[in-house]
Scaffold this active site. Structure first.
Site, PDB file in Angstrom:
ATOM      1  CG  HIS A 297      -0.939  -0.141  -7.715  1.00  0.00           C
ATOM      2  ND1 HIS A 297      -1.670   0.628  -6.845  1.00  0.00           N
ATOM      3  CD2 HIS A 297      -1.112  -1.429  -7.300  1.00  0.00           C
ATOM      4  CE1 HIS A 297      -2.265  -0.142  -5.951  1.00  0.00           C
ATOM      5  NE2 HIS A 297      -1.937  -1.412  -6.208  1.00  0.00           N
TER       6      HIS A 297
ATOM      7  NE  ARG B  85      -3.905  -2.186   0.374  1.00  0.00           N
ATOM      8  CZ  ARG B  85      -3.815  -3.359  -0.222  1.00  0.00           C
ATOM      9  NH1 ARG B  85      -2.762  -3.620  -0.992  1.00  0.00           N
ATOM     10  NH2 ARG B  85      -4.744  -4.289  -0.057  1.00  0.00           N
TER      11      ARG B  85
ATOM     12  CD  GLU C 107      -1.051   3.851  -6.519  1.00  0.00           C
ATOM     13  OE1 GLU C 107      -2.065   3.328  -7.043  1.00  0.00           O
ATOM     14  OE2 GLU C 107      -0.105   3.181  -6.109  1.00  0.00           O
TER      15      GLU C 107
END
Length: 293
Positions: free
Chosen positions: A161, A115, A144
């Protein structure tokens, strides 16, 4: 995600001439993903420790270390959920701050694929600037898709990601949803997991150079399937553009990526000892008699 981590570790090993079997990896978070990482390190013979206070306090019987021993690790990789002080005695939100980075006195390589908000971006940038040996591999980012371009530049490897974005991973998620749906509505469950997961298997065979060493053979096979440097290059391609749109576009339009188990190796080209290791990592050999219709 575990295959992503392995690809990154092998890049570090090649770039800095490190024998991973003589170092130590700290795995923060020993749940599903952290366990998958540890299993692959076991197969190769890379030493590691597990750090997970909630599991350590619970019923998990595996050996866990404290923060002091974690600080002796050269590599630390994070596989934790995002929790706050209201939710947990050990909150992970901003857990990697200036204080934590100072405590991890032996850490040279930080990896985060869990995370984005577990890391304080400014503290990480200061840590990277403080010592030329400090390096980071980052897949998840604060805020993000509004990611910090300066941090992207400072990291050894920066990716958008996508650590867990494989065809097989998405198929497993689909199967889990399907089974849960059938159970809830009492419908007949008609899917065979094994058959479903082996759909559309590639027919390519990976040929390695016979003169390669054991570790070089591992790296070549891993990078043939997934080379983390490709995604790093793709993300850095947006540094002079609108990074927010670039990051979002890379995630939404990500390539079809397959896992080790979707690829076959030519056993004749494998150096001594590497065939068993690669098979245990999930690779098949060209002599396998599986049906992939």
């Amino acid at each position: 995600v575990a295959e992503y981590i392995l690809s990154g570790l092998l890049v570090v090993a090649e770039k800095y001439d490190i024998d991973l079997r003589t170092t130590k990896v700290g795995i923060v978070g020993a749940g599903n993903v952290g366990t998958a990482v540890s299993e692959r390190l076991d197969i190769i013979g890379i030493p590691y420790v597990l750090y997970d206070p909630p599991l350590q306090q619970g019923s998990d019987q595996r050996e866990m270390v404290d923060e002091e021993e974690l600080s002796t690790c050269e590599f630390i990789t994070f596989h934790v959920p995002l929790t706050t002080a209201k939710e947990s005695q050990w909150p992970t939100d901003q857990m990697v701050d200036a204080s934590f980075l100072t405590k991890m006195s032996s850490m040279k390589y930080l990896i985060n694929s869990s995370r984005g908000h577990i890391i304080n971006g400014e503290a990480l940038k200061n840590w990277l600037d403080s010592d030329s040996q400090h390096q980071a591999i980052i897949d998840v980012w604060e805020k993000e898709p509004f990611i910090d371009s300066d941090l992207v530049k400072k990291c050894l490897l920066s990716t958008p990601h996508i650590a867990g974005h494989t065809r097989e991973g998405k198929n497993r998620g689909t199967i889990m949803n399907y089974h849960a749906f059938c159970k809830h509505f009492e419908y007949e469950d008609k899917i065979d997991d094994d058959t479903f997961l082996k759909r559309d298997m590639p027919t390519d065979i990976i040929h390695l150079q016979q003169e390669q060493s054991y570790m070089r053979a591992l790296a070549s096979a891993v990078w043939h399937v997934y080379d983390i440097r490709d995604d790093d290059k793709a993300l850095r391609g947006g540094l002079n553009k609108d990074m927010t749109k670039h990051f979002d576009r890379l995630r939404k339009g990500y390539k079809v990526r397959r896992e080790f188990s979707a690829h076959r190796l030519d056993p004749v080209s494998l150096p001594d000892g590497s065939r068993q290791t690669l098979t245990e990592l999930g690779f098949r050999t060209s002599g396998d008699q599986e049906s992939h219709s």
